[in-house]
Design a protein around this motif. Structure first.
Motif, PDB file in Angstrom:
ATOM      1  N   ASP A   1      68.093  40.287  96.577  1.00  0.00           N
ATOM      2  CA  ASP A   1      67.605  41.676  96.707  1.00  0.00           C
ATOM      3  C   ASP A   1      67.118  42.203  95.365  1.00  0.00           C
ATOM      4  OD1 ASP A   1      68.485  41.728  99.346  1.00  0.00           O
ATOM      5  OD2 ASP A   1      70.463  42.530  98.794  1.00  0.00           O
ATOM      6  N   LEU A   2      67.893  41.894  94.325  1.00  0.00           N
ATOM      7  CA  LEU A   2      67.549  42.410  93.000  1.00  0.00           C
ATOM      8  C   LEU A   2      66.224  41.813  92.529  1.00  0.00           C
ATOM      9  CD1 LEU A   2      68.207  44.112  90.547  1.00  0.00           C
ATOM     10  CD2 LEU A   2      69.666  42.290  89.686  1.00  0.00           C
ATOM     11  N   LYS A   3      66.057  40.534  92.815  1.00  0.00           N
ATOM     12  CA  LYS A   3      64.812  39.861  92.425  1.00  0.00           C
ATOM     13  C   LYS A   3      63.633  40.532  93.141  1.00  0.00           C
ATOM     14  CE  LYS A   3      63.014  35.188  91.904  1.00  0.00           C
ATOM     15  NZ  LYS A   3      62.217  34.801  93.084  1.00  0.00           N
ATOM     16  N   LEU A   4      63.842  40.803  94.410  1.00  0.00           N
ATOM     17  CA  LEU A   4      62.806  41.447  95.222  1.00  0.00           C
ATOM     18  C   LEU A   4      62.491  42.845  94.694  1.00  0.00           C
ATOM     19  CD1 LEU A   4      61.386  40.458  97.837  1.00  0.00           C
ATOM     20  CD2 LEU A   4      62.908  42.014  99.091  1.00  0.00           C
ATOM     21  N   ALA A   5      63.554  43.559  94.319  1.00  0.00           N
ATOM     22  CA  ALA A   5      63.369  44.922  93.790  1.00  0.00           C
ATOM     23  C   ALA A   5      62.519  44.879  92.526  1.00  0.00           C
ATOM     24  CB  ALA A   5      64.721  45.572  93.510  1.00  0.00           C
ATOM     25  N   HIS A   6      62.803  43.900  91.654  1.00  0.00           N
ATOM     26  CA  HIS A   6      62.004  43.763  90.428  1.00  0.00           C
ATOM     27  C   HIS A   6      60.549  43.456  90.770  1.00  0.00           C
ATOM     28  CE1 HIS A   6      64.624  44.201  86.965  1.00  0.00           C
ATOM     29  NE2 HIS A   6      65.588  43.588  87.635  1.00  0.00           N
ATOM     30  N   GLU A   7      60.351  42.572  91.741  1.00  0.00           N
ATOM     31  CA  GLU A   7      58.978  42.198  92.112  1.00  0.00           C
ATOM     32  C   GLU A   7      58.223  43.402  92.666  1.00  0.00           C
ATOM     33  OE1 GLU A   7      60.130  37.604  93.107  1.00  0.00           O
ATOM     34  OE2 GLU A   7      59.440  38.876  94.776  1.00  0.00           O
ATOM     35  N   LYS A   8      58.917  44.139  93.530  1.00  0.00           N
ATOM     36  CA  LYS A   8      58.319  45.336  94.138  1.00  0.00           C
ATOM     37  C   LYS A   8      57.928  46.338  93.059  1.00  0.00           C
ATOM     38  CE  LYS A   8      59.802  47.048  98.631  1.00  0.00           C
ATOM     39  NZ  LYS A   8      60.985  47.570  99.311  1.00  0.00           N
TER      40      LYS A   8
END
Ligand code: WT7
Length: 657
Positions: free
Chosen positions: A39-46
């Motif tokens: 989730d955190l990785k996705l949040a950074h990407e977003k």
């Protein structure tokens, strides 16, 4: 795992440069956490793809009276307008909306006084108290945009008055109760409040400290008069009350309606200001807004502390600092959490008080400062073993670099190796946590890990160019963030100059840091003339101005020196005036030193600790006659600290020399 730290009297910075230990999240922490590593990785990407969409999504988790036209209006930068066109009130999200939710009868606030008395308020009870106080303030003529100075220690009334002021659109300015009458007078003169809220006296370290007399003294000094002083009745100390102006809290609250309308504010309207020290001799009023601050604080509180519905959250900071505003009051209440506050000294009546609080109330998240950890470490493991600390699930620190030794002690003896320990970096000006691990992050003792998603941090040299990995430089923020400072009260020019002029278009934090090969950030300290005493900022210029008012002082220069408990304290170099009436003998020196230390404390307040006074015949000056503090520092603390070789000058000591 080898211990590569080299403890010195205050070896924080040296040990940060060599620390290599790593702590990985336990599987149970990952399973329990709302945000897992993916989730955190996705949040950074977003956030990297569309920063504003990321913040817009965060804003949508809160309630608004009217939606924004644009997420960020940059047309008058650096006066950034977050959620331009929206209408809201932070108190609607911190209180009003919980009254129609299952949070209504949940505990909002638990307070423990130093003598052991306690008070508990559910969301519904707090809501009613705030409404009564809002009605009282309105009746006394306080309206939108008026300032209310709150000079109180951590009491339920402090929280109630902050929320009541915000509810009616007034701007609160909390002044830490450890500040002196003089410091209060300066703030009153700048803020020009209609009302001051204070207390007769409060408990601290077994003593009863009267506060109301300091308000009277400050009002005599200040070139501004207030309409009323409201006094909370906390102790049995008799204080003088001016029958025309002074009112008792319990009188103004009596028979007030339980209902009060929440003022609809522009998202960009000021919510509060908080004075903080910079490089000038006067503190500056950092202004925060309703909308942006609300989004930034809510988002970071829920994300970083991985808010659980059953949490009891204890942030040990006094409500009078930004940490208290964001993570004692607004963050936890917006999230519907139970927040705990304590009135007194952490070592009273004995060194186990903090752990006894954790045990008795079942604290689950403990957010504190390295100074407190260093203080408690001195007592060894006896007290942490005496108490049941099993309710803790998360630990945090803020305010100053934490040495890996203190980090490991806290993690092991308090967190028992199972609670993630988050070192969070931010400032009064940032309003919200900017750089911090998540509970699921890999932790490195002494590092604040990576910037949060959508927080754009860089480390640059004098020319504003990013420095290579491992090199020290200035910590800057390259893009605006919602909870950012909106301006300095009545001083737009200084706001632009102080934060945005050094590196065009980038926010200059005033800190020195480096980034390691994993992108983890290690904060080394301030680059300017600010001393961090127990995590509190005081400018050397403020110390110098205070010393200069002493009749014996001809001239002086102040620098920060390392201190084992407080991180830093002040050292004053003083040239005395020639004594015409009395002869000055060497054996009187220590008495004079003591006098000067006391004088500074009286002028600035108890946090202004002068650890050493050095009486000299003259101070070193450069050719243009400026005092060279840099030389005084070099002779006191030795060489440069940390690798800052990318910077032309030694930035750790960069001054106006
Ligand atoms: C300064 C801001 C908002 C927190 C309370 C202090 C220092 C803050 C850390 C940290 C190393 C830190 C910086 C910063 N600082 N957090 N985790 N590690 N240093 O707020 O009074 O506005 O002071 O505190 O030097 O600039 P503040």
């Amino acid at each position: 795992m080898t211990d590569k730290t080299r403890p010195t009297s205050n070896g924080t910075v040296e040990s940060l440069l060599t620390e290599q230990r790593v702590f990985r999240p336990l599987p149970r922490v990952i399973a329990d956490s709302a945000v897992n590593p993916a989730d955190l990785k996705l949040a950074h990407e977003k956030a990297d793809t569309n920063r504003l969409a990321y913040w817009e999504e965060a804003a949508e988790r809160l309630q608004w009276y009217r939606r924004w036209n644009t997420v960020l209006d940059e047309s008058s930068a650096p006066f950034y307008k977050w959620f331009e066109g929206a209408r809201c009130n932070i108190v609607h999200n911190a209180l009003d909306r919980h009254i129609t939710s299952p949070n209504r009868n949940k505990l909002a606030l638990i307070w423990e006084g130093e003598p052991g008395n306690t008070r508990r308020l559910t969301y519904f009870e707090l809501y009613r108290e705030v409404n009564k106080c809002a009605n009282a303030l309105r009746e006394l003529g306080v309206a939108k945009g008026d300032r209310v100075v709150i000079y109180l220690p951590s009491l339920p009334e402090t929280v109630i008055s902050m929320l009541a002021a915000a509810k009616i659109g007034a701007i609160h300015s909390v002044v830490f109760a450890g500040f002196s009458a003089h410091a209060l007078a300066e703030r009153i003169e700048d803020a020009k409040p209609k009302i001051i809220i204070t207390v007769d006296a409060f408990y601290r370290n077994g003593r009863v400290l009267a506060l109301k007399p300091l308000v009277d003294e400050a009002l005599e000094q200040a070139e501004h008069s207030v309409e009323h002083t409201i006094v909370v009745h906390r102790t049995h100390v008799t204080v003088s009350m001016n029958p025309e102006k002074d009112l008792w809290w319990h009188d103004v609250m009596r028979e007030k309606s339980y209902e009060a309308i929440t003022e609809s504010m522009e998202a960009t309207d000021p919510l509060f200001m908080l004075y903080t020290s910079g490089t000038t001799d006067k503190p500056k009023g950092v202004v925060h807004s309703h909308g942006g601050y609300m989004v930034g604080v809510h988002h970071t509180f829920t994300q970083v502390f991985d808010n659980h519905a059953t949490d009891i959250f204890w942030c040990t900071a006094d409500v009078g600092w930004i940490t208290g505003h964001s993570y004692v009051v607004y963050g936890p209440l917006m999230a519907g959490t139970t927040t705990f506050i304590y009135e007194g000294h952490p070592l009273y009546p004995e060194a186990g008080r903090v752990w006894s609080v954790v045990e008795r109330w079942g604290i689950s998240v403990l957010y504190t400062v390295p100074t407190l950890i260093r203080m408690l470490m001195r007592f060894g493991e006896k007290y942490t073993q005496q108490h049941d600390l099993s309710t803790l699930r998360l630990l945090g620190t803020v305010g100053e670099p934490i040495s890996p030794d203190a980090w490991v002690w806290f993690h092991k003896n308090v967190g028992k190796g199972r609670c993630p320990l988050l070192d969070t970096w931010w400032q009064t000006e940032t309003g919200m946590i900017m750089i911090s691990p998540y509970p699921i992050s890999v932790l490195k003792p002494g590092s604040v890990a990576r910037p949060l998603p959508a927080v754009d941090v860089d480390i640059v040299d004098d020319t504003g160019t990013s420095v290579p990995t491992g090199k020290g430089g200035y910590l800057v923020i390259k893009n605006p963030w919602p909870a950012m400072i909106t301006t300095l009260f009545n001083d737009d020019e200084t706001y632009k100059e102080m934060y945005w002029s050094r590196f065009a278009g980038q926010y200059c934090s005033g800190d020195i840091a480096r980034r390691d090969e994993d992108g983890y950030i290690w904060v080394q300290g301030r680059a300017d003339d600010v001393i961090m005493i127990a995590g509190h900022r005081i400018g050397t210029a403020e110390f110098e101005a205070a010393l200069a008012t002493h009749p014996l002082v001809a001239e002086c220069a102040v620098i920060g020196i390392p201190n084992a408990i407080r991180g830093e304290v002040a050292k004053a170099f003083v040239v005395l005036k020639e004594q015409t009436d009395t002869l000055y003998f060497m054996d009187e020196e220590s008495e004079t030193e003591q006098q000067l230390i006391e004088h500074v404390r009286a002028e600035l307040g108890s946090i202004a600790v002068v650890g050493a006074v050095d009486i000299r015949d003259a101070l070193p000056r450069n050719r243009s006659g400026k005092i060279m503090r840099r030389l005084l520092r070099a002779e006191t603390t030795g060489s440069e600290i940390g690798d800052t070789s990318t910077l032309e000058e030694d930035p750790f000591w960069a001054t106006t020399d």
